[in-house]
Motif scaffolding. Structure first.
Motif, PDB file in Angstrom:
ATOM      1  N   ARG A 243       0.871  -1.081  -0.005  1.00 25.50           N
ATOM      2  CA  ARG A 243      -0.042  -0.050  -0.109  1.00 25.50           C
ATOM      3  C   ARG A 243       0.946   1.462  -0.212  1.00 25.50           C
ATOM      4  NH1 ARG A 243      -5.271   0.965   1.167  1.00 25.50           N
ATOM      5  NH2 ARG A 243      -5.644  -1.084   1.694  1.00 25.50           N
ATOM      6  N   ALA A 244       1.785   1.311   0.681  1.00 24.08           N
ATOM      7  CA  ALA A 244       2.915   2.525   0.819  1.00 24.08           C
ATOM      8  C   ALA A 244       3.500   2.580  -0.486  1.00 24.08           C
ATOM      9  CB  ALA A 244       3.682   2.269   2.151  1.00 24.08           C
ATOM     10  N   GLY A 245       4.009   1.447  -0.905  1.00 25.56           N
ATOM     11  CA  GLY A 245       4.752   1.595  -2.410  1.00 25.56           C
ATOM     12  C   GLY A 245       3.863   2.111  -3.307  1.00 25.56           C
ATOM     13  N   TRP A 246       2.404   1.574  -3.349  1.00 21.59           N
ATOM     14  CA  TRP A 246       1.480   2.252  -4.409  1.00 21.59           C
ATOM     15  C   TRP A 246       1.259   3.937  -4.194  1.00 21.59           C
ATOM     16  CZ3 TRP A 246      -2.924   4.754  -5.092  1.00 21.59           C
ATOM     17  CH2 TRP A 246      -3.640   4.562  -5.937  1.00 21.59           C
ATOM     18  N   LEU A 247       1.211   4.013  -2.931  1.00 25.30           N
ATOM     19  CA  LEU A 247       1.024   5.410  -2.559  1.00 25.30           C
ATOM     20  C   LEU A 247       2.177   6.320  -3.264  1.00 25.30           C
ATOM     21  CD1 LEU A 247      -0.833   5.325   1.079  1.00 25.30           C
ATOM     22  CD2 LEU A 247      -1.846   6.144  -1.348  1.00 25.30           C
ATOM     23  N   TYR A 248       3.140   5.922  -3.122  1.00 27.22           N
ATOM     24  CA  TYR A 248       4.555   6.742  -3.262  1.00 27.22           C
ATOM     25  C   TYR A 248       4.665   6.632  -5.002  1.00 27.22           C
ATOM     26  CZ  TYR A 248       9.350   8.355  -2.868  1.00 27.22           C
ATOM     27  OH  TYR A 248      10.544   9.129  -2.844  1.00 27.22           O
ATOM     28  N   TYR A 249       5.011   5.496  -5.259  1.00 25.99           N
ATOM     29  CA  TYR A 249       5.345   5.294  -6.680  1.00 25.99           C
ATOM     30  C   TYR A 249       4.282   5.397  -7.725  1.00 25.99           C
ATOM     31  CZ  TYR A 249       9.856   3.773  -5.205  1.00 25.99           C
ATOM     32  OH  TYR A 249      11.090   3.702  -4.358  1.00 25.99           O
ATOM     33  N   VAL A 250       3.164   5.177  -7.518  1.00 27.36           N
ATOM     34  CA  VAL A 250       1.776   5.224  -8.219  1.00 27.36           C
ATOM     35  C   VAL A 250       0.920   6.718  -8.136  1.00 27.36           C
ATOM     36  CG1 VAL A 250      -0.364   4.233  -9.277  1.00 27.36           C
ATOM     37  CG2 VAL A 250       1.645   2.734  -8.528  1.00 27.36           C
ATOM     38  N   ALA A 251       0.613   6.737  -6.919  1.00 22.03           N
ATOM     39  CA  ALA A 251      -0.212   8.066  -6.676  1.00 22.03           C
ATOM     40  C   ALA A 251       0.561   9.264  -6.645  1.00 22.03           C
ATOM     41  CB  ALA A 251      -1.010   7.668  -5.416  1.00 22.03           C
ATOM     42  N   GLY A 252       1.842   9.113  -6.437  1.00 20.96           N
ATOM     43  CA  GLY A 252       2.952  10.297  -6.227  1.00 20.96           C
ATOM     44  C   GLY A 252       2.702  10.797  -5.030  1.00 20.96           C
ATOM     45  N   ARG A 253       2.297  10.304  -3.739  1.00 23.87           N
ATOM     46  CA  ARG A 253       2.153  10.729  -2.519  1.00 23.87           C
ATOM     47  C   ARG A 253       3.799  10.952  -1.813  1.00 23.87           C
ATOM     48  NH1 ARG A 253      -3.249   9.855  -0.914  1.00 23.87           N
ATOM     49  NH2 ARG A 253      -2.908  11.237   0.983  1.00 23.87           N
ATOM     50  N   THR A 254       3.861  11.814  -1.053  1.00 20.65           N
ATOM     51  CA  THR A 254       4.940  12.219  -0.501  1.00 20.65           C
ATOM     52  C   THR A 254       4.958  11.200   0.848  1.00 20.65           C
ATOM     53  OG1 THR A 254       4.109  13.867   1.147  1.00 20.65           O
ATOM     54  CG2 THR A 254       4.962  14.470  -0.942  1.00 20.65           C
ATOM     55  N   GLN A 255       6.061  11.057   1.630  1.00 27.07           N
ATOM     56  CA  GLN A 255       6.248  10.153   2.729  1.00 27.07           C
ATOM     57  C   GLN A 255       5.205  10.604   3.974  1.00 27.07           C
ATOM     58  OE1 GLN A 255      10.159   9.349   3.424  1.00 27.07           O
ATOM     59  NE2 GLN A 255      10.566   8.185   1.649  1.00 27.07           N
ATOM     60  N   ASP A 256       5.220  11.985   4.156  1.00 28.95           N
ATOM     61  CA  ASP A 256       4.196  12.566   5.026  1.00 28.95           C
ATOM     62  C   ASP A 256       3.023  12.289   4.771  1.00 28.95           C
ATOM     63  OD1 ASP A 256       6.355  13.780   6.502  1.00 28.95           O
ATOM     64  OD2 ASP A 256       6.572  15.495   5.480  1.00 28.95           O
ATOM     65  N   GLU A 257       2.432  12.272   3.701  1.00 26.05           N
ATOM     66  CA  GLU A 257       1.160  12.174   3.058  1.00 26.05           C
ATOM     67  C   GLU A 257       0.691  10.621   3.323  1.00 26.05           C
ATOM     68  OE1 GLU A 257       0.266  15.385  -0.426  1.00 26.05           O
ATOM     69  OE2 GLU A 257       1.510  13.706  -0.940  1.00 26.05           O
ATOM     70  N   ILE A 258       1.663   9.706   3.069  1.00 22.59           N
ATOM     71  CA  ILE A 258       1.468   8.140   3.300  1.00 22.59           C
ATOM     72  C   ILE A 258       1.405   7.935   4.752  1.00 22.59           C
ATOM     73  CG2 ILE A 258       2.678   6.113   3.182  1.00 22.59           C
ATOM     74  CD1 ILE A 258       4.164   6.997   0.480  1.00 22.59           C
ATOM     75  N   ALA A 259       2.077   8.715   5.733  1.00 22.09           N
ATOM     76  CA  ALA A 259       2.054   8.735   6.968  1.00 22.09           C
ATOM     77  C   ALA A 259       0.716   8.965   7.337  1.00 22.09           C
ATOM     78  CB  ALA A 259       3.194   9.405   7.656  1.00 22.09           C
ATOM     79  N   SER A 260       0.164  10.043   6.914  1.00 22.35           N
ATOM     80  CA  SER A 260      -1.241  10.596   7.583  1.00 22.35           C
ATOM     81  C   SER A 260      -2.141   9.644   6.902  1.00 22.35           C
ATOM     82  CB  SER A 260      -1.177  12.073   6.939  1.00 22.35           C
ATOM     83  OG  SER A 260      -2.564  12.345   7.316  1.00 22.35           O
ATOM     84  N   ALA A 261      -1.970   9.132   5.493  1.00 17.64           N
ATOM     85  CA  ALA A 261      -3.135   8.413   5.114  1.00 17.64           C
ATOM     86  C   ALA A 261      -3.309   7.026   5.955  1.00 17.64           C
ATOM     87  CB  ALA A 261      -3.161   8.208   3.659  1.00 17.64           C
ATOM     88  N   MET A 262      -2.328   6.410   6.192  1.00 19.28           N
ATOM     89  CA  MET A 262      -2.117   4.948   6.938  1.00 19.28           C
ATOM     90  C   MET A 262      -2.107   5.370   8.451  1.00 19.28           C
ATOM     91  SD  MET A 262       0.696   3.106   4.418  1.00 19.28           S
ATOM     92  CE  MET A 262       0.473   1.588   5.190  1.00 19.28           C
ATOM     93  N   GLY A 263      -1.902   6.300   8.919  1.00 18.21           N
ATOM     94  CA  GLY A 263      -2.000   6.536  10.290  1.00 18.21           C
ATOM     95  C   GLY A 263      -0.856   6.093  11.252  1.00 18.21           C
TER      96      GLY A 263
END
Length: 317
Positions: A16-36
């Motif tokens: 999930r984190a890999g998809w958010l980072y490489y596909v959705a283009g989210r930053t690591q801060d945004e991934i942290a927020s999205a995944m809690g």
């Protein structure tokens, strides 16, 4: 309800984190927020996704130097198709780069709406390429294995890729239920007369494209390491002039098939005609230089996927 193992949960989070980072283009801060989770945990999950090869990267922009090398090789050897990938001087891998390029070319053929017959060889490089394929639905195609899926001891051959391919590609698959080498020409004749084998032989002859590895010879050659050929027989074949093999078929330095007993014992499907089919070899590295040069010289293959360093060597021959 049964709980998923912790390791499986962690890989799910990494995916999930890999998809958010490489596909959705989210930053690591945004991934942290999205995944809690914390930013450090997000960073570790993205790294885990790469380490576990959950992320597969393809570069769509062609590199000018690779394109130039490919065009020169195409003209020198009258090839139908060439793909040159960058070399990584610090890597010892024999598959990185060419496996991804091979997967892209296989995928391109499978995207055809017109029915095709795709033939596939075996080996480490092709298995790495098949592992890169996305899930595909193409019931209009037929895929046939050029080599047997049985080891010399009767076990399943580990690097036979037809079953791995069947997991990813929804098409009709036709395995070759034989070993690469048999004990005698007479045994091969009996086996090739079986109905299931005849079907594979006919499909191989009619293939539109074949993807094959190019095997080097020597005591570290795949045929020896996988137990198909005794090392003393390998030495004898090299003394007789053998330079390489494709699907077990031995050829000399001029790319001519060896006329001795060895090829009479090969149970593999013969390579399709290079006049009507694309036969694409996938290989790189110094250990492959002699075999690749011979295969190109004798038009055992008429297509090539390799890296810059190997391409530069081949252009000097």
């Amino acid at each position: 309800m049964a709980r998923k193992p912790e390791a499986s949960n962690r890989l799910d989070d990494a995916a999930r984190a890999g998809w958010l980072y490489y596909v959705a283009g989210r930053t690591q801060d945004e991934i942290a927020s999205a995944m809690g989770i914390s930013r450090q945990s997000a960073q570790r999950l993205v790294s885990l996704a790469m380490a576990e090869r959950l992320i597969k990267v393809r570069l769509d922009h062609p590199i000018a130097a690779c394109l130039e090398l490919g065009q020169r090789l195409k003209e020198k050897y009258d090839l139908r198709q060439v793909d040159i990938v960058p070399s990584d001087p610090g890597s010892t891998s024999t598959t990185v780069g060419i496996a991804e390029a091979g997967a892209a070319e296989i995928e391109r053929w499978l995207k055809s709406t017109d029915p095709i017959i795709l033939a596939i060889g075996t080996g480490r490089t092709l298995k790495a390429a098949i592992d890169q394929l996305p899930a595909m639905e193409c019931p209009q195609h037929r895929i046939v294995s050029l080599t047997g899926n049985i080891g010399p001891d009767g076990s399943a051959a580990y690097y036979n890729v037809i079953f791995s391919m069947a997991d990813a590609v929804k098409a009709r698959h036709f395995p070759m239920p034989l070993p690469v080498l048999v004990s005698s020409p007479e045994e091969r004749a009996v086996l090739h007369n079986q109905a299931l084998v005849k079907s594979a032989l006919q499909l191989g002859a009619e293939a539109n494209v074949a993807f094959v590895g190019v095997g080097e010879l020597g005591d570290r050659a795949p045929l020896c390491e996988d137990g198909f050929l005794a090392r003393d027989e390998m030495v004898r074949l090299m003394d007789e002039g053998a330079a390489g093999e494709i699907c077990g078929w031995m050829f000399d330095r001029d790319g001519q098939m060896m006329s001795g007993s060895i090829n009479k014992r090969v149970a593999s499907v013969p390579l399709p005609s290079r006049d009507s089919a694309s036969v694409i070899g996938i290989a790189k590295g110094q250990r492959k230089y002699l075999a690749l040069n011979a295969a190109l010289k004798g038009r055992v293959i008429n297509g090539l996927i390799t890296d810059e360093a190997t391409a530069e060597f081949l252009l000097t021959q």
